[in-house]
Design a protein around this motif. Sequence first.
Motif, PDB file in Angstrom:
ATOM      1  N   ARG A 221       0.803  -1.024  -0.094  1.00  0.00           N
ATOM      2  CA  ARG A 221      -0.057   0.161  -0.096  1.00  0.00           C
ATOM      3  C   ARG A 221       0.829   1.295   0.098  1.00  0.00           C
ATOM      4  O   ARG A 221       0.475   2.361  -0.241  1.00  0.00           O
ATOM      5  CB  ARG A 221      -0.924   0.103   0.959  1.00  0.00           C
ATOM      6  CG  ARG A 221      -1.974  -1.184   1.099  1.00  0.00           C
ATOM      7  CD  ARG A 221      -2.946  -0.887   2.261  1.00  0.00           C
ATOM      8  NE  ARG A 221      -4.023  -2.035   2.381  1.00  0.00           N
ATOM      9  CZ  ARG A 221      -5.153  -1.769   2.376  1.00  0.00           C
ATOM     10  NH1 ARG A 221      -5.603  -0.340   2.682  1.00  0.00           N
ATOM     11  NH2 ARG A 221      -5.988  -2.414   2.526  1.00  0.00           N
ATOM     12  N   HIS A 222       2.073   1.044   0.311  1.00  0.00           N
ATOM     13  CA  HIS A 222       2.847   2.290   0.496  1.00  0.00           C
ATOM     14  C   HIS A 222       4.187   1.967  -0.442  1.00  0.00           C
ATOM     15  O   HIS A 222       4.775   0.913  -0.290  1.00  0.00           O
ATOM     16  CB  HIS A 222       3.352   2.672   1.817  1.00  0.00           C
ATOM     17  CG  HIS A 222       2.188   2.811   2.816  1.00  0.00           C
ATOM     18  ND1 HIS A 222       1.612   4.255   2.777  1.00  0.00           N
ATOM     19  CD2 HIS A 222       1.230   2.168   3.399  1.00  0.00           C
ATOM     20  CE1 HIS A 222       0.438   4.270   3.488  1.00  0.00           C
ATOM     21  NE2 HIS A 222       0.385   3.184   3.883  1.00  0.00           N
ATOM     22  N   ALA A 223       4.675   2.742  -1.058  1.00  0.00           N
ATOM     23  CA  ALA A 223       6.003   2.761  -1.922  1.00  0.00           C
ATOM     24  C   ALA A 223       6.864   4.146  -1.463  1.00  0.00           C
ATOM     25  O   ALA A 223       6.476   5.083  -1.506  1.00  0.00           O
ATOM     26  CB  ALA A 223       5.746   2.813  -3.346  1.00  0.00           C
ATOM     27  N   THR A 224       8.133   3.664  -1.005  1.00  0.00           N
ATOM     28  CA  THR A 224       9.009   4.896  -0.783  1.00  0.00           C
ATOM     29  C   THR A 224       9.737   4.941  -1.929  1.00  0.00           C
ATOM     30  O   THR A 224      10.512   3.981  -2.332  1.00  0.00           O
ATOM     31  CB  THR A 224       9.733   4.499   0.539  1.00  0.00           C
ATOM     32  OG1 THR A 224       8.864   4.461   1.641  1.00  0.00           O
ATOM     33  CG2 THR A 224      10.719   5.693   0.927  1.00  0.00           C
TER      34      THR A 224
ATOM     35  N   TYR B 130      -4.253  -2.680  -4.400  1.00  0.00           N
ATOM     36  CA  TYR B 130      -4.304  -1.336  -4.141  1.00  0.00           C
ATOM     37  C   TYR B 130      -3.467  -0.478  -4.580  1.00  0.00           C
ATOM     38  O   TYR B 130      -2.416  -0.789  -5.040  1.00  0.00           O
ATOM     39  CB  TYR B 130      -4.348  -1.174  -2.344  1.00  0.00           C
ATOM     40  CG  TYR B 130      -4.965  -1.861  -1.670  1.00  0.00           C
ATOM     41  CD1 TYR B 130      -6.367  -1.671  -1.049  1.00  0.00           C
ATOM     42  CD2 TYR B 130      -4.396  -3.148  -0.919  1.00  0.00           C
ATOM     43  CE1 TYR B 130      -7.163  -2.669  -0.405  1.00  0.00           C
ATOM     44  CE2 TYR B 130      -5.206  -3.910  -0.180  1.00  0.00           C
ATOM     45  CZ  TYR B 130      -6.507  -3.714   0.119  1.00  0.00           C
ATOM     46  OH  TYR B 130      -7.405  -4.678   0.572  1.00  0.00           O
ATOM     47  N   ALA B 131      -3.976   0.911  -4.763  1.00  0.00           N
ATOM     48  CA  ALA B 131      -2.929   1.799  -5.316  1.00  0.00           C
ATOM     49  C   ALA B 131      -2.053   2.150  -4.328  1.00  0.00           C
ATOM     50  O   ALA B 131      -2.408   2.763  -3.250  1.00  0.00           O
ATOM     51  CB  ALA B 131      -3.994   3.060  -6.057  1.00  0.00           C
TER      52      ALA B 131
ATOM     53  N   SER C  36      -2.478   2.625 -12.745  1.00  0.00           N
ATOM     54  CA  SER C  36      -2.995   2.277 -13.971  1.00  0.00           C
ATOM     55  C   SER C  36      -2.076   1.380 -14.645  1.00  0.00           C
ATOM     56  O   SER C  36      -2.574   0.361 -15.370  1.00  0.00           O
ATOM     57  CB  SER C  36      -3.577   3.296 -14.921  1.00  0.00           C
ATOM     58  OG  SER C  36      -2.429   3.774 -15.339  1.00  0.00           O
ATOM     59  N   ARG C  37      -0.640   1.321 -14.450  1.00  0.00           N
ATOM     60  CA  ARG C  37       0.304   0.520 -15.161  1.00  0.00           C
ATOM     61  C   ARG C  37       0.847  -0.564 -14.284  1.00  0.00           C
ATOM     62  O   ARG C  37       1.510  -1.614 -14.679  1.00  0.00           O
ATOM     63  CB  ARG C  37       1.274   1.341 -15.372  1.00  0.00           C
ATOM     64  CG  ARG C  37       0.914   2.407 -16.418  1.00  0.00           C
ATOM     65  CD  ARG C  37       1.934   3.583 -16.759  1.00  0.00           C
ATOM     66  NE  ARG C  37       1.862   4.637 -17.335  1.00  0.00           N
ATOM     67  CZ  ARG C  37       2.629   5.479 -17.810  1.00  0.00           C
ATOM     68  NH1 ARG C  37       3.838   4.964 -18.074  1.00  0.00           N
ATOM     69  NH2 ARG C  37       2.116   6.677 -18.106  1.00  0.00           N
ATOM     70  N   VAL C  38       0.771  -0.499 -12.939  1.00  0.00           N
ATOM     71  CA  VAL C  38       1.221  -1.639 -12.161  1.00  0.00           C
ATOM     72  C   VAL C  38       0.119  -2.144 -11.385  1.00  0.00           C
ATOM     73  O   VAL C  38      -0.843  -1.716 -10.511  1.00  0.00           O
ATOM     74  CB  VAL C  38       2.246  -1.207 -10.943  1.00  0.00           C
ATOM     75  CG1 VAL C  38       2.780  -2.412 -10.040  1.00  0.00           C
ATOM     76  CG2 VAL C  38       3.567  -0.564 -11.524  1.00  0.00           C
ATOM     77  N   ARG C  39      -0.253  -3.412 -11.595  1.00  0.00           N
ATOM     78  CA  ARG C  39      -1.552  -4.073 -11.322  1.00  0.00           C
ATOM     79  C   ARG C  39      -1.361  -4.662  -9.730  1.00  0.00           C
ATOM     80  O   ARG C  39      -0.875  -5.795  -9.748  1.00  0.00           O
ATOM     81  CB  ARG C  39      -2.069  -5.469 -12.205  1.00  0.00           C
ATOM     82  CG  ARG C  39      -2.463  -4.577 -13.781  1.00  0.00           C
ATOM     83  CD  ARG C  39      -3.867  -4.094 -13.360  1.00  0.00           C
ATOM     84  NE  ARG C  39      -4.148  -3.337 -14.629  1.00  0.00           N
ATOM     85  CZ  ARG C  39      -4.856  -2.178 -14.661  1.00  0.00           C
ATOM     86  NH1 ARG C  39      -5.357  -1.745 -13.514  1.00  0.00           N
ATOM     87  NH2 ARG C  39      -5.098  -1.695 -15.753  1.00  0.00           N
TER      88      ARG C  39
END
Length: 131
Positions: A57-60, A97-98, A91-94
């Motif tokens: 759910r989180h990307a640093t 959760y975004a 939209s590009r990485v499935r």
Amino acid sequence: MAQHNETSEGRSVRLLRVGEQVRHVLSEILQRGDVHDDTLQSHLVSVTEVRMSPDLRHATVFVKPLLGQDEDVVLKALRTNTAYLQREVASRVRTKYAAKLKFLADESFDEGSKIAELLRAPKVAQDIGEE
């Protein structure tokens, strides 16, 4: 016990793979100049690493402007455009959760050059030479 180890190992491989996909997508977006932001269009920015949280759910996102120039300005521009970048990544990485993106300066280059500088210092060079 081995069963648990395999799942955590599989999870960490997945975290690395998704992180690399996010890094690739962000690099592509920034390279093509898709973000309508003067700062981001006038600076080459390297996305050096993306670390995903275990729940994805989180990307640093670690970034470094070319030659380390205007780092604060570039980070501010990335943070201003976070919503757009999050939508593009989603939209590009499935994933389920975004991921929420958090941009940080990649300090590892700075640390590396500080270490190299310390190793060249006369006192340290003398100590190393004695061994």
